[in-house]
Design an enzyme around this catalytic site. Structure first.
Site, PDB file in Angstrom:
ATOM      1  N   HIS A   1       8.577  -5.421  -1.074  1.00 17.83           N
ATOM      2  CA  HIS A   1       7.674  -6.362  -1.750  1.00 17.83           C
ATOM      3  C   HIS A   1       6.881  -5.707  -2.877  1.00 17.83           C
ATOM      4  CE1 HIS A   1       7.644  -9.290   1.960  1.00 17.83           C
ATOM      5  NE2 HIS A   1       8.778  -9.308   1.281  1.00 17.83           N
TER       6      HIS A   1
ATOM      7  N   ASP B   1       0.845  -1.200   0.000  1.00 14.50           N
ATOM      8  CA  ASP B   1       0.000   0.000   0.000  1.00 14.50           C
ATOM      9  C   ASP B   1       0.882   1.253   0.000  1.00 14.50           C
ATOM     10  OD1 ASP B   1       0.504   1.057   2.747  1.00 14.50           O
ATOM     11  OD2 ASP B   1      -0.527  -0.757   3.423  1.00 14.50           O
TER      12      ASP B   1
HETATM   13  N1  APR Z   1      -1.138  -2.985  15.514  1.00 12.57           N
HETATM   14  C1  APR Z   1       0.043  -3.680  15.570  1.00 12.57           C
HETATM   15  N2  APR Z   1       0.196  -4.909  15.046  1.00 12.57           N
HETATM   16  C2  APR Z   1      -0.878  -5.479  14.455  1.00 12.57           C
HETATM   17  C3  APR Z   1      -2.128  -4.827  14.365  1.00 12.57           C
HETATM   18  C4  APR Z   1      -2.236  -3.516  14.935  1.00 12.57           C
HETATM   19  N3  APR Z   1      -3.366  -2.824  14.904  1.00 12.57           N
HETATM   20  N4  APR Z   1      -2.993  -5.640  13.722  1.00 12.57           N
HETATM   21  C5  APR Z   1      -2.312  -6.762  13.421  1.00 12.57           C
HETATM   22  N5  APR Z   1      -1.039  -6.667  13.862  1.00 12.57           N
HETATM   23  C6  APR Z   1       0.053  -7.637  13.696  1.00 12.57           C
HETATM   24  C7  APR Z   1      -0.352  -9.081  13.861  1.00 12.57           C
HETATM   25  O1  APR Z   1      -0.252  -9.467  15.240  1.00 12.57           O
HETATM   26  C8  APR Z   1       0.678  -9.782  12.976  1.00 12.57           C
HETATM   27  O2  APR Z   1       1.852 -10.101  13.714  1.00 12.57           O
HETATM   28  O3  APR Z   1       0.498  -7.504  12.366  1.00 12.57           O
HETATM   29  C9  APR Z   1       1.038  -8.734  11.918  1.00 12.57           C
HETATM   30  C10 APR Z   1       0.488  -9.011  10.531  1.00 12.57           C
HETATM   31  O4  APR Z   1       1.102 -10.163  10.045  1.00 12.57           O
HETATM   32  P1  APR Z   1       0.911 -10.658   8.543  1.00 12.57           P
HETATM   33  O5  APR Z   1      -0.527 -10.608   8.187  1.00 12.57           O
HETATM   34  O6  APR Z   1       1.606 -11.960   8.407  1.00 12.57           O
HETATM   35  O7  APR Z   1       1.647  -9.517   7.675  1.00 12.57           O
HETATM   36  P2  APR Z   1       3.188  -9.336   7.320  1.00 12.57           P
HETATM   37  O8  APR Z   1       4.057  -9.801   8.433  1.00 12.57           O
HETATM   38  O9  APR Z   1       3.334  -7.943   6.852  1.00 12.57           O
HETATM   39  O10 APR Z   1       3.344 -10.310   6.084  1.00 12.57           O
HETATM   40  C11 APR Z   1       4.602 -10.391   5.454  1.00 12.57           C
HETATM   41  O11 APR Z   1       3.797 -11.909   3.802  1.00 12.57           O
HETATM   42  O12 APR Z   1       2.021 -12.474   2.397  1.00 12.57           O
HETATM   43  C12 APR Z   1       3.272 -11.910   2.481  1.00 12.57           C
HETATM   44  O13 APR Z   1       4.302 -10.413   0.988  1.00 12.57           O
HETATM   45  C13 APR Z   1       3.287 -10.499   1.988  1.00 12.57           C
HETATM   46  O14 APR Z   1       4.426  -8.559   2.835  1.00 12.57           O
HETATM   47  C14 APR Z   1       3.665  -9.706   3.192  1.00 12.57           C
HETATM   48  C15 APR Z   1       4.463 -10.703   3.995  1.00 12.57           C
END
Ligand code: APR
Length: 227
Positions: free
Chosen positions: A103, A88
């Site tokens: 990414h 984003d």
């Molecule tokens: N504040 C802080 N942390 C949060 C919140 C919030 N409001 N809401 C969710 N989280 C945390 C969750 O606890 C989790 O650890 O954000 C994290 C989101 O994890 P993922 O959905 O796995 O996202 P991310 O780690 O960015 O994924 C990494 O995976 O699918 C691929 O390429 C994609 O960039 C992505 C990568």
């Protein structure tokens, strides 16, 4: 102070964008391997384009939250390298001038034939011609599973010279980003993890700041700018 920050989907959650690893393991009702792998794109380009067209449209409906704004303030006070796994553009819209998108970006298009990149139109289709070479090989400029993340030399260099490393809202499941904390902590620098919950690599950090990013990030930034 030189600071490197890594952000993940959690920082944009309170803006209304779904994270990747919700408890059902689906991303907006799709299996990740269907919409975030080169194989999935080769199998069903219509579906994958449609999926990212929807994500791009959703971006227009959301706004940066206080966590994004706080990181823009941090860059005005310290030498900040802001690395995001997010596709984003909420960091930019929150005031961050320089963001390393390891990414890729939803708002960019990429030609798989000639590597040309350009601003993505609102709606992309499999037979769109590349504006540079004319081939119908256009795709979202997103790094899918099995592909090499962007700007890694710059990111490792920032980690090697940082006085502080923080990860915000990332589950620590996807490498190489999931290895940044261990790499930085080995150098003996402070490495806080800001997250709602424990992540897969929480133990690699020096300490944890638990709570929603819209609250914890502005507080953490205030604590740094006050010194
Ligand atoms: N504040 C802080 N942390 C949060 C919140 C919030 N409001 N809401 C969710 N989280 C945390 C969750 O606890 C989790 O650890 O954000 C994290 C989101 O994890 P993922 O959905 O796995 O996202 P991310 O780690 O960015 O994924 C990494 O995976 O699918 C691929 O390429 C994609 O960039 C992505 C990568």
């Amino acid at each position: 102070m030189r600071i490197t920050v890594l952000t993940g989907a959690g920082i944009s959650a309170e803006s209304g964008l779904a994270t990747f690893r919700a408890s059902d393991g689906l991303w907006e009702n799709h299996r990740i391997e269907d919409v975030a792998t080169p194989e999935g794109f080769a199998r069903a380009p219509e579906l994958v384009h449609h999926f990212y067209n929807q994500r791009r449209a959703r971006l227009a409906e959301v706004a940066p939250n206080p966590a994004h704004h706080a990181l823009a303030r941090l860059a005005r006070m310290h030498d900040l390298t802001l690395v995001t796994q997010n596709v984003d553009d909420l960091h930019e819209r929150g005031g961050s001038a320089e963001v390393i998108h390891m990414h890729g970006e939803l708002t960019r298009a990429l030609c798989a034939a000639c590597d040309h990149r350009w601003p993505a139109p609102a709606v992309m289709r499999p037979d769109d011609p590349c504006p540079a070479c004319g081939k119908p090989t256009t795709r979202p400029d997103i790094v899918w599973f099995g592909e090499i993340p962007y700007h890694m030399d710059r990111i490792w260099d920032a980690l090697d010279h940082a006085d502080l490393f923080a990860a915000i809202g990332t589950s620590g499941n996807v490498y190489p980003a999931a290895g940044f904390a261990q790499h930085a902590a080995r150098r003996g620098i402070d490495c806080p993890e800001l997250n709602l919950a424990d992540s897969a690599n929480s133990r690699d950090f020096t300490h944890r700041i638990t709570g929603p990013a819209s609250q914890t990030v502005p507080q953490w930034v205030a604590s740094l700018t006050a010194t």
